[in-house]
Design an enzyme around this catalytic site. Sequence first.
Site, PDB file in Angstrom:
ATOM      1  N   SER A  24       0.810  -1.207   0.000  1.00  0.00           N
ATOM      2  CA  SER A  24       0.000   0.000   0.000  1.00  0.00           C
ATOM      3  C   SER A  24       0.849   1.266   0.000  1.00  0.00           C
ATOM      4  O   SER A  24       1.643   1.466  -0.903  1.00  0.00           O
ATOM      5  CB  SER A  24      -0.945  -0.036   1.205  1.00  0.00           C
ATOM      6  OG  SER A  24      -1.981   0.883   1.042  1.00  0.00           O
ATOM      7  N   ASP A  40      -8.891  -5.906  -4.592  1.00  0.00           N
ATOM      8  CA  ASP A  40      -8.689  -4.617  -3.934  1.00  0.00           C
ATOM      9  C   ASP A  40      -9.265  -3.502  -4.796  1.00  0.00           C
ATOM     10  O   ASP A  40      -9.069  -3.493  -6.012  1.00  0.00           O
ATOM     11  CB  ASP A  40      -7.182  -4.390  -3.735  1.00  0.00           C
ATOM     12  CG  ASP A  40      -6.880  -3.118  -2.960  1.00  0.00           C
ATOM     13  OD1 ASP A  40      -7.779  -2.614  -2.256  1.00  0.00           O
ATOM     14  OD2 ASP A  40      -5.730  -2.634  -3.060  1.00  0.00           O
ATOM     15  N   HIS A  57      -6.472  -6.428  -0.816  1.00  0.00           N
ATOM     16  CA  HIS A  57      -5.404  -5.454  -0.610  1.00  0.00           C
ATOM     17  C   HIS A  57      -4.236  -6.077   0.159  1.00  0.00           C
ATOM     18  O   HIS A  57      -3.088  -5.701  -0.039  1.00  0.00           O
ATOM     19  CB  HIS A  57      -6.006  -4.299   0.195  1.00  0.00           C
ATOM     20  CG  HIS A  57      -5.123  -3.107   0.353  1.00  0.00           C
ATOM     21  ND1 HIS A  57      -4.845  -2.245  -0.676  1.00  0.00           N
ATOM     22  CD2 HIS A  57      -4.465  -2.616   1.432  1.00  0.00           C
ATOM     23  CE1 HIS A  57      -4.061  -1.263  -0.237  1.00  0.00           C
ATOM     24  NE2 HIS A  57      -3.814  -1.476   1.031  1.00  0.00           N
TER      25      HIS A  57
END
Length: 664
Positions: free
Chosen positions: A187, A393, A451
């Site tokens: 991320s 995601d 994610h």
Amino acid sequence: MLRFLSLLLLVELVFGNPINMARFSLRNKRGISQDEYLVTDLPGLVENIKEEDRPVMFAGQLELYKENNTHYFFWKFSDKEKSPELENRTIFWLNGGPGCSSMDGALMEAGPLRINEDNKVVYNEGSWHKKGDIVFVDQPGGTGFSYTDRYDTELDQIRHDFLTFLEKYFEVFPEDIHKEITLAGESYAGQYIPYIALGILERNKRVSEEEKYNLKGLLIGNGWISPNRQSLSYLPFAVQAGMIATSHPRWQEVLSRHMRCQDLVAGSKDDDTFDTSKVVDGVCEGVLNVLLDITRDKDGAKNQECYNMYDYTLKDTYPSCGMNWPPDLPNVRLFLRDANVMDSIHLEHKNMWHECDLGVGTHFKARNLRPSIVLFPSILLEIPVVLFHGNRDIICNYIGAEDMIAQLKWGGQRGYSDDITVYDWIYNDTVLGYIKSERNLTFVNVFEASHMVPFDKPDTSRALIDILYEKLDVRNVDGEKPQMVTYPLGYKKSTTSDDPMKIGVQEPPTPSTISVSESLESGSSGNSTSTETHPESHTSRTVRIIQLAVIVVLVWGICALYNTYKSKPTSIIKTKPSGRKKNVQWADQLEDDIELEHPESFILKALHKFKGTDGYSNVPGDDIELGKVNGEDDFIIASDDEAEHALSESTSDNQRRSKSDPTS
Ligand SMILES: *[C@@H]1O[C@H](CO)[C@@H](O)[C@H](O)[C@H]1NC(C)=O
């Protein structure tokens, strides 16, 4: 905000131990013994984890700077019985945020420990520590168990601080200094990692041979790398995933937001003349806000109201929209707040653990430096990078990543070649995703993953390390897509060959080994095929012919079976029969995915119609900004109660933090 900070202060007053800390610093000066960091006792460690699986662990808070009281917390895991090959590797793992603790990575993702309902440790069968030492670092200062009197505000500070951390770390573990280093993370670490990597590469040019770090490569999961480019992917992704249709009564709302973002991105300057005065983020990230708002199901159950922005096949309450996920989070939180655990991991400074720290998030601005995408061309000249994206995601989705790559110019060319080979990623007889690789940049789409890929797919996520190290076989089977094959632990292991790409060294898991093997980069190295009979074997000719016939029939059978299997619409990822229809469909529509980038695709047509341009794919490339956020439509709330309160008082940075909070 104030309330939150004063709460932290209170915690420090109650738990902080100035006397211990002073002693600690003294010892630091005299040189540190590793034993002081050894972790031997954790709830559940002995009861729940077999002796041979129990990792060797070191943890503690290393002092970076005395003057502003900056200490970084690390937790290192090593396998008891490392093979010589793995002996030489260290993986540093960073979660994102900014301000989210890498204990997410340690205890919910890539680390060997997970926390059960009783707040005790259990073993993660997919732990990455089987592929090399893995060190989870809370950074920048203020994140997790790291602390500081001076928050970082820019990416160059983060880079500098991490390099300082490495120095301190290698003082404690001098035997690791020349090991191969992989920087991995998720991320928002898609911003940190390239900055740190380039910092290391530049440092290597300044220091003596002895002091150089052996940076092997980068492994970034669902990275937030090019904010502009990735923001433009929300609407295409949502349509692709079936979250919204053009017939939706509020379609216009989200489309016009998308178009505003598109205009801003198109109008912002080229990378080379990066213009910090332009503020793109607020509008662009607003696309996601609007999307989640208009797709919420107000009539549904409370906890099913909003799409989970980290996995579109899941739902969450509104406006959390994923903040309550993953489900392990409450256990991890209680575990890390347990006083005995805090002692066991050698916290001298005991602050209450928060998954994501608001102080870090609000102080961190990243206004002066450009987003990490601009560093990729330099990095890729020297080391390989693997970008992997769990395909469920939303927030850092794979469409945005592929579009970002298509716009990126590196190695003398923009994007991947038009005729690039797209490999099926085969693992354990299953198609796990697809892989593209060119000029040191590898993209992996991981099917059926969120994610947090190592959370959903611990075992297979570990094989991503093999992709980075090119410990894989490339197969071309007639009538099938080309394949890259990685193996579960123990399968192909123990190969002492120094050519990792060799096929047929040991028994691969499928019988379809009658295939030509090639090396990923240098086609010449894969020079063996498993069909070869051993020259030294004394089988008669007839026996050989019979063997061959049997093999041919077998392979034919397998291929036929596989074709039947593949032709079923739900075949590829049908592991959960329980009505996750969308996902099943989606994975089977991968051909269509690619079409999305095609000018004729649906979303582009829609955009074309309203905008009178060629749509978002023709936006001039690589113009990226990270800027101040205007705070409209903020739906993002941090994971803790205090955070929720504080955020409602300080809206200006909500959007940016939303990128990764709470996961990343
Ligand atoms: C890829 O990286 C290697 C070093 O690992 C380097 O020698 C090579 O030039 C790079 N390739 C490109 C296309 O930049």
